[in-house]
Design a protein around this motif. Structure first.
Motif, short mmCIF file in Angstrom:
data_model
loop_
_atom_site.label_atom_id
_atom_site.label_comp_id
_atom_site.label_asym_id
_atom_site.label_seq_id
_atom_site.Cartn_x
_atom_site.Cartn_y
_atom_site.Cartn_z
N LEU A 10 -3.60 -6.74 21.48
CA LEU A 10 -2.21 -6.29 21.62
C LEU A 10 -1.67 -5.80 20.28
N ASP A 11 -1.10 -4.59 20.26
CA ASP A 11 -0.38 -4.09 19.09
C ASP A 11 1.11 -4.03 19.45
N PRO A 12 1.88 -5.01 18.97
CA PRO A 12 3.29 -5.10 19.38
C PRO A 12 4.19 -4.18 18.55
N VAL A 13 3.92 -2.89 18.59
CA VAL A 13 4.65 -1.93 17.76
C VAL A 13 6.17 -2.06 18.02
N GLY A 14 6.91 -2.22 16.94
CA GLY A 14 8.37 -2.25 17.06
C GLY A 14 8.91 -3.51 17.75
N GLY B 199 -0.36 -6.99 14.18
CA GLY B 199 0.88 -6.27 13.88
C GLY B 199 1.21 -6.42 12.41
N ASN B 200 2.21 -5.65 11.94
CA ASN B 200 2.65 -5.87 10.57
C ASN B 200 3.54 -7.12 10.54
N ALA B 201 3.92 -7.56 9.34
CA ALA B 201 4.61 -8.85 9.21
C ALA B 201 5.91 -8.90 10.02
N SER B 202 6.69 -7.83 9.96
CA SER B 202 7.96 -7.83 10.70
C SER B 202 7.73 -7.99 12.20
N GLU B 203 6.69 -7.31 12.68
CA GLU B 203 6.41 -7.36 14.12
C GLU B 203 5.94 -8.76 14.53
N ILE B 204 5.10 -9.38 13.71
CA ILE B 204 4.60 -10.72 14.06
C ILE B 204 5.76 -11.74 14.02
N GLY C 217 12.50 -0.28 12.73
CA GLY C 217 11.71 0.65 13.54
C GLY C 217 10.29 0.14 13.66
N VAL C 218 9.33 0.97 13.25
CA VAL C 218 7.93 0.56 13.36
C VAL C 218 7.33 0.12 12.03
N ASP C 219 8.09 0.23 10.93
CA ASP C 219 7.55 -0.15 9.62
C ASP C 219 7.98 -1.56 9.24
N GLY D 35 -2.08 1.37 11.12
CA GLY D 35 -2.11 0.03 11.73
C GLY D 35 -2.64 0.13 13.16
N CYS D 36 -2.20 1.16 13.87
CA CYS D 36 -2.68 1.37 15.25
C CYS D 36 -4.18 1.65 15.25
N SER D 37 -4.67 2.38 14.25
CA SER D 37 -6.11 2.61 14.15
C SER D 37 -6.84 1.30 13.88
MG LIG Z 1 2.18 -0.81 13.71
#
Ligand SMILES: [Mg+2]
Ligand SMILES: Nc1ncnc2c1ncn2[C@@H]1O[C@H](COP(=O)(O)OP(=O)(O)OP(=O)(O)O)[C@@H](O)[C@H]1O
Ligand SMILES: Cc1ncsc1CCO
Length: 265
Positions: A92-96, A120-125, A138-140, A195-197
């Protein structure tokens, strides 16, 4: 550990796992190219009517909610359910995550089907573990990966999943261990969808390896090192995007082992 990780890069090249992706419009092309360059075989398929058959023939499933909509959210939930119930590994990639209540509601439903891995990146996790503790910009990411460790641990405990927090340091956690990978290059944040890659590559590696935590470490080291090598030959984000695909294709054992910066706790 170097040897085990490199063996997995080779296994992906030799076995060419079929990776079924339900992913976003922005990165669909880049992630398919990253998978091909790594030796895997991507297919992007979103129709509800073909999810079950497609997962039947795939080695693994990637669910990325970047450009979520009402129809795709149903495809994703069906795919997660099918993967979990048929024992196919899925990532799972929880983008945004945390950006809107719609995203959080869909994520909540996806988590019920116990992803093999969440990347995911830190904010997403952080947002995924506890809605509204941090503003996802957003997504960053607006946070460092080490700030998300407690959030990641709560996801590991609750869903029995492996969590990978990406960033300057990639941190991979499961119930037994923490792995830190310090590869990559800051210019990688200026190309959309790396990140998606990374998530798509995790999909390829978990499709062919029993030790899923090692598979995630191998995928993250692979893209980090490829990014580092590519950045050194790039004038900016445009050429980095192209050079990184080339490095995924050409990277050698020597380049991999000379660059690898990994620690295990
Ligand atoms: Mg991402
Ligand atoms: N500051 C940094 N220094 C070095 N490498 C980095 C840095 N930030 C990201 N990377 C590299 O980029 C990879 C992708 O991680 P990142 O956290 O940027 O993903 P993301 O925010 O989900 O990206 P996207 O949503 O655009 O796909 C990491 O695994 C790492 O190799
Ligand atoms: C920019 C962007 N917006 C939705 S998905 C995406 C690509 C990075 O995940």
């Amino acid at each position: 550990m170097e040897k085990i990780l490199w063996e997995q890069v080779q296994l992906v090249r030799q076995q060419s796992p079929l990776v079924h992706n339900i992913t976003n419009f922005v990165v669909m092309n880049n992630t398919a190219n990253a998978l091909l360059a790594a030796g895997a075989s991507p297919i992007m398929a979103h129709a509800k009517s073909e999810i079950q058959e497609m997962i039947g023939i795939a080695h693994s499933v990637v669910i990325n909610m970047g450009t979520l909509d009402e129809y795709w959210s149903e495809s994703m939930i069906l795919a997660a359910k099918t993967a979990h119930s048929t024992g196919k590994p899925w990532v799972l990639d929880p983008v945004g995550a945390g950006a809107t209540s719609f995203r959080d509601e869909v994520l909540h439903q996806l988590l019920q089907h116990q992803p093999t891995v969440i990347r995911g990146n830190a904010s997403e996790i952080i947002a995924l573990a506890k809605a509204n503790t941090t503003a996802t910009k957003g997504v960053d990411s607006t946070a460092q990966s080490n700030e998300a460790i407690d959030a990641a641990r709560s996801l590991v405990d609750q869903y029995g999943t492996i969590v990978c927090i990406s960033g300057e340091t990639d941190i991979i956690l499961n119930s037994q261990q923490e792995i830190f990978i310090k590869n990559g290059h800051p210019l990688m944040t200026k190309v959309t969808g790396l990140g998606c890659s990374a998530t798509a590559l995790i999909g390829a590696f978990i499709g062919i390896t029993q030790d899923k935590a090692m598979a995630v470490a191998a995928a993250m080291a692979f893209i980090g090192i490829a990014g580092e090598l590519a950045a050194e030959e790039s004038k900016g984000p445009g050429s980095l995007q192209v050079n990184l695909i080339d490095k995924l294709y050409t990277i050698t054992e020597q380049e991999f082992s000379n660059r690898l910066k990994i620690e295990r706790k």
